[in-house]
Design an enzyme around this catalytic site. Sequence first.
Site, PDB file in Angstrom:
ATOM      1  N   LYS A 253      -2.691  -2.246  -3.019  1.00 44.79           N
ATOM      2  CA  LYS A 253      -3.713  -1.471  -2.268  1.00 44.79           C
ATOM      3  C   LYS A 253      -3.304   0.700  -2.434  1.00 44.79           C
ATOM      4  O   LYS A 253      -2.269   0.748  -2.255  1.00 44.79           O
ATOM      5  CB  LYS A 253      -3.795  -1.065  -0.671  1.00 44.79           C
ATOM      6  CG  LYS A 253      -5.142  -0.084  -0.307  1.00 44.79           C
ATOM      7  CD  LYS A 253      -5.052  -0.682   1.542  1.00 44.79           C
ATOM      8  CE  LYS A 253      -6.546   0.204   1.604  1.00 44.79           C
ATOM      9  NZ  LYS A 253      -7.184   0.002   2.980  1.00 44.79           N
TER      10      LYS A 253
ATOM     11  N   GLU B 133       0.902  -1.143  -0.255  1.00 45.67           N
ATOM     12  CA  GLU B 133      -0.522   0.030  -0.359  1.00 45.67           C
ATOM     13  C   GLU B 133       0.806   1.410  -0.049  1.00 45.67           C
ATOM     14  O   GLU B 133       1.065   1.660   1.134  1.00 45.67           O
ATOM     15  CB  GLU B 133      -1.369   0.140   1.094  1.00 45.67           C
ATOM     16  CG  GLU B 133      -2.128   1.178   0.947  1.00 45.67           C
ATOM     17  CD  GLU B 133      -2.715   1.464   2.384  1.00 45.67           C
ATOM     18  OE1 GLU B 133      -3.341   2.022   2.640  1.00 45.67           O
ATOM     19  OE2 GLU B 133      -2.035   0.841   3.233  1.00 45.67           O
TER      20      GLU B 133
END
Length: 295
Positions: free
Chosen positions: A213, A176
Amino acid sequence: MQQQQFEQMKNGDGFIAALDQSGGSTPKALALYGISEDEYSNKDEMFDLVHEMRKRIITSPAFDSEHILGAILFEQTMDRKIEGLYTGDYLAEKKGVVPFLKVDKGLAEESNGVQMMKPIHDLDETLKRANERNIFGTKMRSVIKEANPEGIKAVVDQQFEIGKQIIEASLVPIIEPEVDINSPEKEKCEDILKAEIRGHLDQLSQNDLVMLKLTIPTVANTYKELIDHPNVVRVVALSGGYPTDEANEKLTENEGLIASFSRALTQDLNVNQTDDAFNDTLQQAVDSIYRASIT
């Protein structure tokens, strides 16, 4: 890696619920839920309260595998129980939802326009416990604020270096590198980020699988080539501070991108709601995020 859970994450319809607020973000999450800081006097009480909030969400009939593929947990949540089962086991066995664990220790100070992750000194031990708790994968967050190629490269290098350690522990890492939605160079950041991620993905071996993400991009379908990459199980989007309606609207413009929302999922929930009102409010959020994720 459990094959059934892998198939669910790879091909299922739905989204991932992010229930992983840590020590730094928990007071904000509780305040949004209607619990002010003067209602607890120490961290233990704070974490007890946030676990009750998460337990209320997870046990709600609105929280089901028809709409929700997975849930990301904070480490303390993983080690706590719901109705006699560890949270990951409750999610998997009672809800049919795939459990993930946040493993980062927060963000370092900003440098070169980014915030890298603080060192994760106990990662091996954490991954061992995650396997014992039947966790499927992990999540770790960095933040990009400026279109600084050196800074963005450092963020992605760090994410994939730790990601390989997680893969070796037979878990699937969610990588992420969040781009700040308020960055004046957001689109440029995303172009640099995509190229860096693609470079690392192309160097992975066939069996090295990751998830990504990412912030919903300024230009729709910017990340389509990452979504289609053979080493990527799924690409999910963080809400990044956008209100639910706006996050959903932006998400629908991106083919194959699904939600992994936190605040956008829980923003209208309140500790003082009756169970019926709480469940109805959560159901509305779940339905709207689900529709945006399958559009």
